[in-house]
Design an enzyme around this catalytic site. Sequence first.
Site, PDB file in Angstrom:
ATOM      1  CG  ASP A  15      -1.908  -1.114   1.203  1.00  0.00           C
ATOM      2  OD1 ASP A  15      -2.485  -1.351   0.134  1.00  0.00           O
ATOM      3  OD2 ASP A  15      -2.094  -1.781   2.237  1.00  0.00           O
ATOM      4  CG  ASN A  36      -3.905   5.665   3.555  1.00  0.00           C
ATOM      5  OD1 ASN A  36      -4.797   5.211   2.850  1.00  0.00           O
ATOM      6  ND2 ASN A  36      -2.900   4.942   4.010  1.00  0.00           N
ATOM      7  CG  ASP A  58      -1.814  10.208  22.460  1.00  0.00           C
ATOM      8  OD1 ASP A  58      -1.638  10.956  23.433  1.00  0.00           O
ATOM      9  OD2 ASP A  58      -1.477   9.009  22.454  1.00  0.00           O
TER      10      ASP A  58
HETATM   11  N1  LIG Z   1      -1.186   2.628  14.173  1.00  0.00           N
HETATM   12  C1  LIG Z   1      -1.316   2.464  12.873  1.00  0.00           C
HETATM   13  O1  LIG Z   1      -2.072   1.654  12.379  1.00  0.00           O
HETATM   14  C2  LIG Z   1      -0.529   3.339  11.965  1.00  0.00           C
HETATM   15  C3  LIG Z   1       0.450   4.184  12.455  1.00  0.00           C
HETATM   16  C4  LIG Z   1       1.141   4.979  11.547  1.00  0.00           C
HETATM   17  C5  LIG Z   1       0.844   4.934  10.183  1.00  0.00           C
HETATM   18  N2  LIG Z   1      -0.113   4.090   9.766  1.00  0.00           N
HETATM   19  C6  LIG Z   1      -0.520   4.047   8.365  1.00  0.00           C
HETATM   20  O2  LIG Z   1       0.545   3.821   7.494  1.00  0.00           O
HETATM   21  C7  LIG Z   1       0.297   4.568   6.339  1.00  0.00           C
HETATM   22  C8  LIG Z   1       1.551   4.721   5.556  1.00  0.00           C
HETATM   23  O3  LIG Z   1       1.785   3.477   4.963  1.00  0.00           O
HETATM   24  P1  LIG Z   1       3.248   3.028   4.550  1.00  0.00           P
HETATM   25  O4  LIG Z   1       3.150   1.729   3.865  1.00  0.00           O
HETATM   26  O5  LIG Z   1       3.911   4.171   3.872  1.00  0.00           O
HETATM   27  O6  LIG Z   1       3.914   2.862   5.947  1.00  0.00           O
HETATM   28  P2  LIG Z   1       4.373   1.529   6.680  1.00  0.00           P
HETATM   29  O7  LIG Z   1       5.408   0.864   5.859  1.00  0.00           O
HETATM   30  O8  LIG Z   1       4.676   1.908   8.075  1.00  0.00           O
HETATM   31  O9  LIG Z   1       3.072   0.603   6.621  1.00  0.00           O
HETATM   32  C9  LIG Z   1       1.916   0.847   7.360  1.00  0.00           C
HETATM   33  C10 LIG Z   1       0.920  -0.303   7.199  1.00  0.00           C
HETATM   34  O10 LIG Z   1      -0.342   0.265   6.902  1.00  0.00           O
HETATM   35  C11 LIG Z   1      -0.906  -0.411   5.790  1.00  0.00           C
HETATM   36  N3  LIG Z   1      -1.747   0.500   5.034  1.00  0.00           N
HETATM   37  C12 LIG Z   1      -1.394   1.615   4.359  1.00  0.00           C
HETATM   38  N4  LIG Z   1      -2.466   2.152   3.765  1.00  0.00           N
HETATM   39  C13 LIG Z   1      -3.518   1.347   4.063  1.00  0.00           C
HETATM   40  C14 LIG Z   1      -4.889   1.382   3.742  1.00  0.00           C
HETATM   41  N5  LIG Z   1      -5.411   2.341   3.015  1.00  0.00           N
HETATM   42  N6  LIG Z   1      -5.681   0.408   4.222  1.00  0.00           N
HETATM   43  C15 LIG Z   1      -5.175  -0.587   4.988  1.00  0.00           C
HETATM   44  N7  LIG Z   1      -3.884  -0.657   5.329  1.00  0.00           N
HETATM   45  C16 LIG Z   1      -3.066   0.297   4.869  1.00  0.00           C
HETATM   46  C17 LIG Z   1       0.276  -0.864   4.962  1.00  0.00           C
HETATM   47  O11 LIG Z   1      -0.088  -1.962   4.148  1.00  0.00           O
HETATM   48  C18 LIG Z   1       1.245  -1.244   6.045  1.00  0.00           C
HETATM   49  O12 LIG Z   1       1.079  -2.567   6.453  1.00  0.00           O
HETATM   50  C19 LIG Z   1      -0.270   5.856   6.841  1.00  0.00           C
HETATM   51  O13 LIG Z   1      -0.998   6.536   5.864  1.00  0.00           O
HETATM   52  C20 LIG Z   1      -1.096   5.375   7.991  1.00  0.00           C
HETATM   53  O14 LIG Z   1      -2.428   5.171   7.615  1.00  0.00           O
HETATM   54  C21 LIG Z   1      -0.802   3.290  10.617  1.00  0.00           C
HETATM   55  N1  LIG Z   2       9.021   4.137  -5.153  1.00  0.00           N
HETATM   56  C1  LIG Z   2       9.279   4.420  -3.879  1.00  0.00           C
HETATM   57  N2  LIG Z   2      10.237   5.293  -3.533  1.00  0.00           N
HETATM   58  C2  LIG Z   2      10.508   5.555  -2.246  1.00  0.00           C
HETATM   59  N3  LIG Z   2       9.876   5.008  -1.222  1.00  0.00           N
HETATM   60  C3  LIG Z   2       8.900   4.130  -1.493  1.00  0.00           C
HETATM   61  C4  LIG Z   2       8.556   3.786  -2.831  1.00  0.00           C
HETATM   62  N4  LIG Z   2       7.563   2.888  -2.796  1.00  0.00           N
HETATM   63  C5  LIG Z   2       7.300   2.684  -1.499  1.00  0.00           C
HETATM   64  N5  LIG Z   2       8.097   3.424  -0.720  1.00  0.00           N
HETATM   65  C6  LIG Z   2       8.091   3.439   0.733  1.00  0.00           C
HETATM   66  O1  LIG Z   2       8.518   2.177   1.187  1.00  0.00           O
HETATM   67  C7  LIG Z   2       7.777   1.799   2.347  1.00  0.00           C
HETATM   68  C8  LIG Z   2       7.252   0.382   2.223  1.00  0.00           C
HETATM   69  O2  LIG Z   2       6.469   0.278   1.063  1.00  0.00           O
HETATM   70  P1  LIG Z   2       5.230  -0.671   0.957  1.00  0.00           P
HETATM   71  O3  LIG Z   2       4.226  -0.377   1.980  1.00  0.00           O
HETATM   72  O4  LIG Z   2       4.787  -0.610  -0.459  1.00  0.00           O
HETATM   73  O5  LIG Z   2       5.871  -2.090   1.209  1.00  0.00           O
HETATM   74  P2  LIG Z   2       5.639  -3.064   2.406  1.00  0.00           P
HETATM   75  O6  LIG Z   2       5.873  -2.335   3.664  1.00  0.00           O
HETATM   76  O7  LIG Z   2       6.474  -4.266   2.121  1.00  0.00           O
HETATM   77  O8  LIG Z   2       4.142  -3.445   2.189  1.00  0.00           O
HETATM   78  P3  LIG Z   2       3.109  -3.765   3.320  1.00  0.00           P
HETATM   79  O9  LIG Z   2       2.961  -2.474   4.008  1.00  0.00           O
HETATM   80  O10 LIG Z   2       1.896  -4.221   2.596  1.00  0.00           O
HETATM   81  O11 LIG Z   2       3.751  -4.832   4.136  1.00  0.00           O
HETATM   82  C9  LIG Z   2       6.683   2.832   2.504  1.00  0.00           C
HETATM   83  O12 LIG Z   2       7.026   3.684   3.570  1.00  0.00           O
HETATM   84  C10 LIG Z   2       6.682   3.611   1.224  1.00  0.00           C
HETATM   85  O13 LIG Z   2       6.401   4.989   1.406  1.00  0.00           O
END
Ligand SMILES: NC(=O)c1ccc[n+]([C@@H]2O[C@H](COP(=O)([O-])OP(=O)(O)OC[C@H]3O[C@@H](n4cnc5c(N)ncnc54)[C@H](O)[C@@H]3O)[C@@H](O)[C@H]2O)c1
Ligand SMILES: Nc1ncnc2c1ncn2[C@@H]1O[C@H](COP(=O)(O)OP(=O)(O)OP(=O)(O)O)[C@@H](O)[C@H]1O
Length: 536
Positions: A300, A379, A409
């Site tokens: 995501d 998001n 918070d």
């Molecule tokens: N306590 C929490 O649940 C928490 C805390 C901080 C951030 N987040 C979420 O993480 C997002 C950023 O994602 P990232 O991947 O860059 O960071 P990340 O790598 O820390 O991943 C956060 C997790 O949130 C999931 N996620 C992201 N968007 C989602 C959606 N629309 N629906 C369901 N799950 C979703 C991702 O798959 C991942 O597992 C933020 O927009 C925020 O919503 C969640």
């Molecule tokens: N093309 C990109 N360049 C720089 N950062 C990226 C890029 N794609 C994803 N990221 C960053 O890398 C992090 C992990 O990406 P992503 O959530 O796609 O993978 P993941 O953590 O393995 O997936 P999941 O959350 O489903 O486990 C995120 O914080 C996202 O913002």
Amino acid sequence: MSLNQNIINFIQFAWQDSFGNGDVNSLGSNPENGSSLAQSEKAVEELLTQQTPMLATDDHLIEFSEALRTVAKALRGSAEGKALAQAEAAEWKRRYELERSKNQELLHKAPLNGVCADESGNKGMDHLAKSPRRHGQENGKSERYSLERICSHDVLQDGGESNSPNGCNNKLKRKASFKLSWGCKGQANDQHKKEIVSFESGNITTADRSSKQISLTWETNPQTVIIFTKPNSTSVRVLSVEMVRWLREHKGLNVYVEPRVKAELLSESSSFDFVQTWEDDKEISLLHPKVDLVITLGGDGTVLWAASMFKGPVPPIVPFSMGSLGFMTPFHSEQYRDCLEAVLKGPISITLRHRLQCHIIRDKARHDYETEENTLVLNEVTIDRGISSYLTNLECYCDNSFVTCVQGDGLILSTTSGSTAYSLAAGGSMVHPQVPGILFTPICPHSLSFRPLILPDHVTVRVQVPFNSRSSAWVSFDGKGRKQLEAGDALVCSIAPWPVSTACQVESTHDFLRSIHDGLHWNLRKTQSSDGPRDT
Ligand SMILES: NC(=O)c1ccc[n+]([C@@H]2O[C@H](COP(=O)([O-])OP(=O)(O)OC[C@H]3O[C@@H](n4cnc5c(N)ncnc54)[C@H](O)[C@@H]3O)[C@@H](O)[C@H]2O)c1
Ligand SMILES: Nc1ncnc2c1ncn2[C@@H]1O[C@H](COP(=O)(O)OP(=O)(O)OP(=O)(O)O)[C@@H](O)[C@H]1O
């Protein structure tokens, strides 16, 4: 009244208004309070100017006068906001009274016009019969049909026979058509425009307006794709090499990738020199008119990353799942060829995901041009306490109405796509991504009754750090790009005009349900066995 008494009064008012019972009407609705406050404020100002010059070392007095000024400023801001809200409420009340008295008048006249009561003895909307009128008249410029009037209760009376089930010969034939108008923000200068929909038969139904499953059909073949990949992943790297080659050799497409990925591809083989890239993020925002499709390889976070690259319109995204959760990534990477064949051929179902446009207004900014650039989030935008150990204190307004003060918070303003992300973890509802709206979800509120809200999509939400806040707050956009909000700063947030369309594996609702079942194991429970006690 002595000056000292005035100061005491002033501080009391300031205290009550800022920390008191939270009654929005208490100050503005009581003119006595308002004028005493103004007198006291004036008296304090006089006192301060009459004071013999202070010694530079007299820190307490300086601090005290600064504090008084801050309180006065906060009070003025709050009183202005309340006055505005009250004026608006008064205007609505006036319109309502006007409409009601008009209806009352018509009600009295109705029996003479031959309109009868329904079976319950009540007179429904149909009793608001007026003189015959044709649909064309509604397009006229008469004040009665101005666009501000959002619904028509009018009934055509054209002398025909009545089919009334209760046998009342009232000559009513059919209702008048009407229009509903929606305020909508235009792209140019953010001017408010109107979107108008006609209801030919005078009946409001949601069938045509509701957000249906949207289908995308290509009118000409897609020619250019852009691929975003999750960094530091071997499986993603391997797939991107294979996919780029296939897109070029089998589909004859132009391919753009990120500069990092182009370097990776070239390190594999110099035959990848056909792949295009860009130098900086500004350049990528100009790519939108050239790119037909965006492909993401990751989780995501990669979809969020890709969407954040487009500050305006976004080409449709085809998200392949290469992460652990994948709420927004329905496509399986193993079947990428079949998936892309189907997408490039079309038609495809898409989920239209709304984004929020967020804008920080600094208290210290004195001119319009000093405002910061809009940030678009797919998001959510989060306002939290950052590293501070104090409660956040956030004043929230929806358009001009006071919503509440968040003490906890922080606060999450989420899209419905983001409802399954951070907002969910903070206790917000899960909402189908095509439902338009803004989720208002507190993070650990220090109150037993603070339930999350869902606001309609046309509102503008303003979150302000009050002047009396003990600490600053921090804003982050889709979990990234933290910025500090000082006392007096505000975050303004509304639905952006540029949604993100993501391709569906099946269709929007199916994909959403699959993701909450598979990703979150939603409501997973062993089925109760049939043996055991039963209702007799
Ligand atoms: N306590 C929490 O649940 C928490 C805390 C901080 C951030 N987040 C979420 O993480 C997002 C950023 O994602 P990232 O991947 O860059 O960071 P990340 O790598 O820390 O991943 C956060 C997790 O949130 C999931 N996620 C992201 N968007 C989602 C959606 N629309 N629906 C369901 N799950 C979703 C991702 O798959 C991942 O597992 C933020 O927009 C925020 O919503 C969640
Ligand atoms: N093309 C990109 N360049 C720089 N950062 C990226 C890029 N794609 C994803 N990221 C960053 O890398 C992090 C992990 O990406 P992503 O959530 O796609 O993978 P993941 O953590 O393995 O997936 P999941 O959350 O489903 O486990 C995120 O914080 C996202 O913002």
